[in-house]
Scaffold this motif. Structure first.
Motif, PDB file in Angstrom:
ATOM      1  N   LEU A  11       0.831  -1.211   0.000  1.00 17.46           N
ATOM      2  CA  LEU A  11       0.000   0.000   0.000  1.00 17.46           C
ATOM      3  C   LEU A  11       0.863   1.257   0.000  1.00 17.46           C
ATOM      4  O   LEU A  11       0.518   2.257  -0.645  1.00 17.46           O
ATOM      5  CB  LEU A  11      -0.937  -0.016   1.210  1.00 17.46           C
ATOM      6  N   GLU A  12       1.979   1.220   0.722  1.00 19.42           N
ATOM      7  CA  GLU A  12       2.878   2.385   0.726  1.00 19.42           C
ATOM      8  C   GLU A  12       3.475   2.609  -0.658  1.00 19.42           C
ATOM      9  O   GLU A  12       3.581   3.745  -1.126  1.00 19.42           O
ATOM     10  CB  GLU A  12       3.979   2.173   1.756  1.00 19.42           C
ATOM     11  N   GLU A  13       3.852   1.529  -1.340  1.00 13.18           N
ATOM     12  CA  GLU A  13       4.457   1.637  -2.659  1.00 13.18           C
ATOM     13  C   GLU A  13       3.455   2.092  -3.714  1.00 13.18           C
ATOM     14  O   GLU A  13       3.832   2.745  -4.697  1.00 13.18           O
ATOM     15  CB  GLU A  13       5.059   0.280  -3.052  1.00 13.18           C
ATOM     16  N   THR A  14       2.186   1.750  -3.533  1.00 12.17           N
ATOM     17  CA  THR A  14       1.159   2.078  -4.530  1.00 12.17           C
ATOM     18  C   THR A  14       0.289   3.263  -4.129  1.00 12.17           C
ATOM     19  O   THR A  14      -0.753   3.496  -4.743  1.00 12.17           O
ATOM     20  CB  THR A  14       0.257   0.859  -4.770  1.00 12.17           C
ATOM     21  N   GLY A  15       0.709   4.001  -3.112  1.00 13.05           N
ATOM     22  CA  GLY A  15      -0.068   5.167  -2.692  1.00 13.05           C
ATOM     23  C   GLY A  15      -1.425   4.808  -2.115  1.00 13.05           C
ATOM     24  O   GLY A  15      -2.379   5.589  -2.223  1.00 13.05           O
ATOM     25  N   GLY A  16      -1.528   3.626  -1.514  1.00 12.72           N
ATOM     26  CA  GLY A  16      -2.767   3.189  -0.897  1.00 12.72           C
ATOM     27  C   GLY A  16      -3.788   2.599  -1.849  1.00 12.72           C
ATOM     28  O   GLY A  16      -4.885   2.226  -1.424  1.00 12.72           O
ATOM     29  N   LEU A  17      -3.435   2.489  -3.134  1.00 11.40           N
ATOM     30  CA  LEU A  17      -4.395   2.012  -4.131  1.00 11.40           C
ATOM     31  C   LEU A  17      -4.386   0.493  -4.301  1.00 11.40           C
ATOM     32  O   LEU A  17      -5.370  -0.073  -4.789  1.00 11.40           O
ATOM     33  CB  LEU A  17      -4.106   2.665  -5.493  1.00 11.40           C
ATOM     34  N   GLY A  18      -3.302  -0.178  -3.939  1.00  8.74           N
ATOM     35  CA  GLY A  18      -3.197  -1.613  -4.186  1.00  8.74           C
ATOM     36  C   GLY A  18      -2.688  -1.898  -5.589  1.00  8.74           C
ATOM     37  O   GLY A  18      -2.477  -0.994  -6.405  1.00  8.74           O
ATOM     38  N   VAL A  19      -2.515  -3.174  -5.901  1.00  8.82           N
ATOM     39  CA  VAL A  19      -1.963  -3.575  -7.190  1.00  8.82           C
ATOM     40  C   VAL A  19      -3.074  -4.050  -8.120  1.00  8.82           C
ATOM     41  O   VAL A  19      -4.152  -4.457  -7.685  1.00  8.82           O
ATOM     42  CB  VAL A  19      -0.907  -4.692  -7.025  1.00  8.82           C
ATOM     43  N   ASP A  20      -2.794  -3.996  -9.408  1.00  5.90           N
ATOM     44  CA  ASP A  20      -3.777  -4.444 -10.404  1.00  5.90           C
ATOM     45  C   ASP A  20      -3.790  -5.958 -10.557  1.00  5.90           C
ATOM     46  O   ASP A  20      -4.827  -6.545 -10.865  1.00  5.90           O
ATOM     47  CB  ASP A  20      -3.467  -3.795 -11.765  1.00  5.90           C
TER      48      ASP A  20
END
Length: 346
Positions: free
Chosen positions: A210-219
């Motif tokens: 979440l930190e790496e993706t700005g809280g959006l999660g992965v596709d």
């Protein structure tokens, strides 16, 4: 001529691997090619799948990822000529072991091997390459700009997923299970984004993603197995991610491609997937050879794998071949999950 076969038992301890004599017909069938095998890959036998498909034999052939030289072609063969280098995966119902000096194969199961690639390299990567293509292209429909989380990125399958996704402009995150794997994966930067260590606990997986993706999660998430219970362990001792952690790291509209055959989702898991409008797809590595419905697409995948390996886009870690006389012992280790795979060179 001798080949390696499996004599199934009631359990893994009773399953034995034996060397048996085999013979080839004097003439090659019209659509078959006779191949002198140079290298053969060994991977676990899915005895349950064979039973589901009605393939029940006293002796089951072992060794299906083959690479070799064409010796003779049938009267109606149009794709190959003698002395061509070929590679392919034998079908589940193939009657003979691929671990033989010479075998007969249908021409529609083989593709040309690039001259610059070694026999060991292609035989060791063809199966995992097909799995990587199936997971990323067929199931996940990856596209440039997507974010992908590959579990166990240091495995051959994981590494090919990382390389294939990076080539298509996908941001890749992965996990490592040992300090040695972590060091190896860190060397793949900048093409690889974040390497998450899960040596003793996977509790940091969600927060790091979440930190790496700005809280959006992965596709997209691709696993090599998951835990259904908190205290569950894998056969090879690696710490697998918990199913709830995998669902939690998915973004809205995400795709989870799992290798876990007996995955069970509880109502809270389904609810979370529903809220994210996410999907779960099962990765069956045998789907292409178990059905001929999309044979042309399957051959295109095999050809593309060879082309990308020849161009250096895909490059699995070098694997040392085992001698033919050790194949029986090595295959027993593979079937007991003490070893992932092996290559036998003739």
């Amino acid at each position: 001529m001798k080949g390696l076969y499996c004599r199934p038992g009631q359990n893994d301890a009773e399953t034995k691997f034996v060397i048996q004599e085999m013979t080839l017909p004097a003439n090659v069938d019209s659509h078959h090619v006779r191949v002198q095998v140079k290298a053969c890959g060994l991977s676990p036998l899915d005895l349950k799948l064979l039973g589901d498909l009605g393939i029940q034999r006293d002796l089951i052939p072992v060794g299906r990822e083959v690479a070799g030289v064409v010796l003779q072609v049938g009267s109606r063969v149009s794709f190959f000529q003698p002395d061509d280098d070929v590679v392919g995966i034998l079908p589940l119902d193939y009657p003979c072991s691929g671990l033989c000096d010479v075998i007969d194969v249908d021409e529609h199961l083989l593709v040309h091997k690039p001259e610059k690639l070694s026999w060991i390299c292609v035989a060791g990567a063809i199966r995992d390459g097909v799995c990587a293509y199936t997971a990323l292209h067929t199931h996940a429909r990856m596209a440039a700009g997507h974010t992908l989380l590959v579990m166990d990125g240091a495995s051959t399958f994981g590494l090919l997923c990382i390389q294939l996704a990076g080539y298509h402009g996908v941001k890749v995150l992965t996990t490592s299970h040992t300090p040695r794997q972590h060091t190896f994966l860190e060397q793949l930067r900048p093409s690889l984004g974040l390497v998450i260590p899960v040596f003793e606990s996977s509790s940091d997986l969600l927060s790091d993603v979440l930190e790496e993706t700005g809280g959006l999660g992965v596709d997209i998430v691709i696993d090599t197995g998951v835990r259904l219970q908190e205290d569950e362990e894998s056969n090879d001792g690696k710490l697998l991610p918990h199913k709830h952690d995998v669902i939690s790291v998915l973004g809205v509209g995400g795709h989870w491609v799992t290798s876990h055959q007996d995955l069970q989702l509880d109502p809270p898991d389904c609810r979370l997937l529903h809220l994210k409008s996410a999907s779960v797809t099962f990765l069956n590595p045998e789907v292409w050879t178990a059905s001929t419905a999309q044979q042309g697409r399957y051959l295109h995948i095999l050809k593309d794998i060879m082309e990308k390996m020849s161009a250096g886009i895909l490059g699995p870690q070098p694997e040392e071949a085992v001698p033919l006389q050790e194949a029986t012992v090595v295959m027993e280790m593979i079937q007991r999950c003490q070893k992932r795979s092996a290559i036998v060179q003739f």
